[in-house]
Design a protein around this motif. Structure first.
Motif, mmCIF file in Angstrom:
data_model
loop_
_atom_site.group_PDB
_atom_site.id
_atom_site.type_symbol
_atom_site.label_atom_id
_atom_site.label_comp_id
_atom_site.label_asym_id
_atom_site.label_seq_id
_atom_site.Cartn_x
_atom_site.Cartn_y
_atom_site.Cartn_z
ATOM 1 N N THR A 38 -34.201 -46.687 -45.603
ATOM 2 C CA THR A 38 -35.293 -47.064 -44.723
ATOM 3 C C THR A 38 -34.891 -47.919 -43.610
ATOM 4 O O THR A 38 -33.649 -48.260 -43.571
ATOM 5 C CB THR A 38 -36.311 -47.974 -45.567
ATOM 6 O OG1 THR A 38 -35.719 -49.213 -46.019
ATOM 7 C CG2 THR A 38 -36.712 -47.078 -46.857
ATOM 8 N N ASP A 39 -35.710 -48.016 -42.699
ATOM 9 C CA ASP A 39 -35.583 -49.185 -41.476
ATOM 10 C C ASP A 39 -34.858 -50.471 -41.826
ATOM 11 O O ASP A 39 -34.020 -50.954 -41.687
ATOM 12 C CB ASP A 39 -36.640 -49.191 -40.410
ATOM 13 C CG ASP A 39 -37.051 -47.977 -39.471
ATOM 14 O OD1 ASP A 39 -36.305 -46.998 -39.872
ATOM 15 O OD2 ASP A 39 -37.995 -48.207 -38.852
ATOM 16 N N SER A 40 -35.976 -51.076 -42.835
ATOM 17 C CA SER A 40 -35.241 -52.328 -43.377
ATOM 18 C C SER A 40 -33.989 -52.313 -44.115
ATOM 19 O O SER A 40 -33.241 -53.232 -43.687
ATOM 20 C CB SER A 40 -36.414 -52.842 -44.328
ATOM 21 O OG SER A 40 -35.953 -54.080 -45.131
ATOM 22 N N ASP A 67 -32.244 -40.007 -37.564
ATOM 23 C CA ASP A 67 -32.713 -41.215 -36.890
ATOM 24 C C ASP A 67 -31.767 -42.383 -36.660
ATOM 25 O O ASP A 67 -32.377 -43.606 -36.511
ATOM 26 C CB ASP A 67 -33.910 -41.600 -37.713
ATOM 27 C CG ASP A 67 -33.676 -42.372 -38.945
ATOM 28 O OD1 ASP A 67 -32.425 -42.214 -39.658
ATOM 29 O OD2 ASP A 67 -34.676 -42.749 -39.635
ATOM 30 N N LYS A 71 -32.484 -46.262 -35.092
ATOM 31 C CA LYS A 71 -32.300 -47.740 -35.871
ATOM 32 C C LYS A 71 -31.281 -48.757 -35.209
ATOM 33 O O LYS A 71 -31.619 -49.720 -35.508
ATOM 34 C CB LYS A 71 -31.946 -47.286 -37.410
ATOM 35 C CG LYS A 71 -32.938 -46.706 -38.175
ATOM 36 C CD LYS A 71 -32.297 -46.086 -39.528
ATOM 37 C CE LYS A 71 -33.510 -45.704 -40.429
ATOM 38 N NZ LYS A 71 -33.100 -44.948 -41.664
ATOM 39 N N ARG A 74 -32.926 -50.467 -32.523
ATOM 40 C CA ARG A 74 -33.899 -51.959 -32.866
ATOM 41 C C ARG A 74 -32.977 -52.997 -33.541
ATOM 42 O O ARG A 74 -33.261 -53.974 -33.278
ATOM 43 C CB ARG A 74 -34.705 -51.106 -34.185
ATOM 44 C CG ARG A 74 -35.724 -50.121 -33.555
ATOM 45 C CD ARG A 74 -36.509 -49.505 -34.820
ATOM 46 N NE ARG A 74 -37.324 -48.649 -34.413
ATOM 47 C CZ ARG A 74 -38.099 -47.509 -35.057
ATOM 48 N NH1 ARG A 74 -37.784 -47.398 -36.425
ATOM 49 N NH2 ARG A 74 -38.991 -46.716 -34.984
#
Length: 365
Positions: A38-40, A67, A71, A74
């Motif tokens: 996940t992103d986190s 993705d 990521k 970010r």
């Protein structure tokens, strides 16, 4: 963490850099694995490496690396863009496609990449890449426009990297190698022209399989014993980040190269406990008059026994029957005189063919 100069770019990069394939979410067609960060989770993993001194993060355009590019953008915004060196790439060879690809990457990242590579440069696209108006010219234009800082060329082929090393348009090179597949690194070490370029080395873990046979410290130390700027490691967990960046839980390890790096014969002796490896270091000196990439075939054969069985077999099935036939009919066999390891290449090609035909599910997917 120790740091090295990235050729003549003026940048100083961590000896160990972060490969972002494992932080993507989903399935990438060219890879054998499924990834699910996940992103986190991805932010936490990248953050662990950053906290241990890693400042170079390598990614590729969406969807080539899923993705991961988004990521990484970010993450760069979160920790401070100026604290990171971002290496990005795309598998475009035409100049117009490369130009538009870089603009797309800049949008995905939310910033400009420090280095942008022509990715997977191979003999089939070599002239398109290097010609006037090709991908390298596009990168030079983007550099002049300030959309990227430095140009790059990434390839698994020594001759293409050598051409890039001699080309003034190229600032940074990215190649592959490890303690088993060290043939290209050996050639780079003996060629002075490579000293003028930054050089990143991927496949340090051999597609993730070599840590099952050798300590991670040995794998990394082997690559860093060559004149390279940084060893690029694919990292997907906090534990992997800690291990790759040289942290044993209490204090950083010292990755300074020394005399205990195993030589090629010692590496083979370790693998021989499990199977009979083809003793190919992928120096790429051999040439097949019929176009078989001998070193790639031998790599996939070894990878099959090292744990990437189904993926390796599928790649081996791409033309091995024709290669085996042409090898049986070849009279000159120039490849054997070119091989420094003295491999009986025609015999080994037939052995690979027999492996493939013994797996009908691979022959008829």
């Amino acid at each position: 963490m120790r740091y090295r100069k990235l050729g003549n770019t003026g940048l100083t990069v961590s000896e160990i850099s972060f490969g972002t394939i494992p932080i993507l979410r989903g399935s990438v067609p060219v890879l054998p694995d499924y990834f699910n960060l996940t992103d986190s989770q991805a932010m936490d993993v990248m953050g662990r490496a950053f906290g241990l001194g890693c400042n170079l993060y390598d990614t590729a355009i969406v969807p080539e690396y899923g993705d991961a590019e988004i990521k990484l953008g970010r993450f760069a915004a979160a920790v401070g863009r100026k604290k990171l060196i971002i290496s990005d790439k795309a598998r475009f060879f035409d100049g117009n496609e490369m130009y538009m690809g870089v603009l797309e990457s800049c949008e995905n990242l939310g910033t400009r990449p420090d280095i942008y590579f022509v990715h997977q440069a191979d003999p089939a696209h070599e002239e398109e890449i290097f010609r006037r108006g090709g991908a390298l010219d596009a990168l030079c234009q983007l550099k002049d426009e300030g959309r990227i800082r430095f140009t790059g060329l990434a390839s698994h082929y020594y001759d293409i990297l050598l051409r890039g090393a001699k080309d003034r348009r190229v600032d940074v090179l990215q190649g592959s190698g490890n303690l088993l597949e060290r043939g290209m690194l050996d050639r780079i070490k003996r060629e002075p022209v490579f000293r003028e370029k930054g050089l990143l080395i991927n496949k340090v873990y051999g597609a993730g399989i070599l840590p099952g046979f050798f300590p991670v410290e040995t794998l990394i130390r082997t690559v860093l014993s060559y004149p390279v700027s940084s060893a690029l490691i694919g990292i997907g967990t906090i534990a992997q980040a800690s291990q790759a960046m040289g942290w044993d839980g209490e204090s950083p390890r010292n990755f300074v190269p020394d005399f205990d790096i195993p030589d090629f014969d010692q590496v083979l002796s370790v693998l021989e406990k499990d199977f009979a490896p083809i003793p190919c270091s992928r120096c790429q000196r051999c040439r097949c008059p019929y176009g078989t990439e001998i070193h790639t075939v031998f790599r996939q054969y070894n990878y099959y026994f090292l744990g990437k069985d189904h993926w390796a077999l599928r790649k081996l099935n791409m033309g091995i029957e024709e290669s085996a036939f042409m090898c049986r009919t070849c009279r000159d066999m120039p490849c054997m005189s070119m091989c420094p390891e003295g491999i009986r290449i025609p015999d080994e090609i037939q052995k690979v063919f027999q492996l493939v035909i013994s797996h009908p599910i691979v022959r008829n997917p």
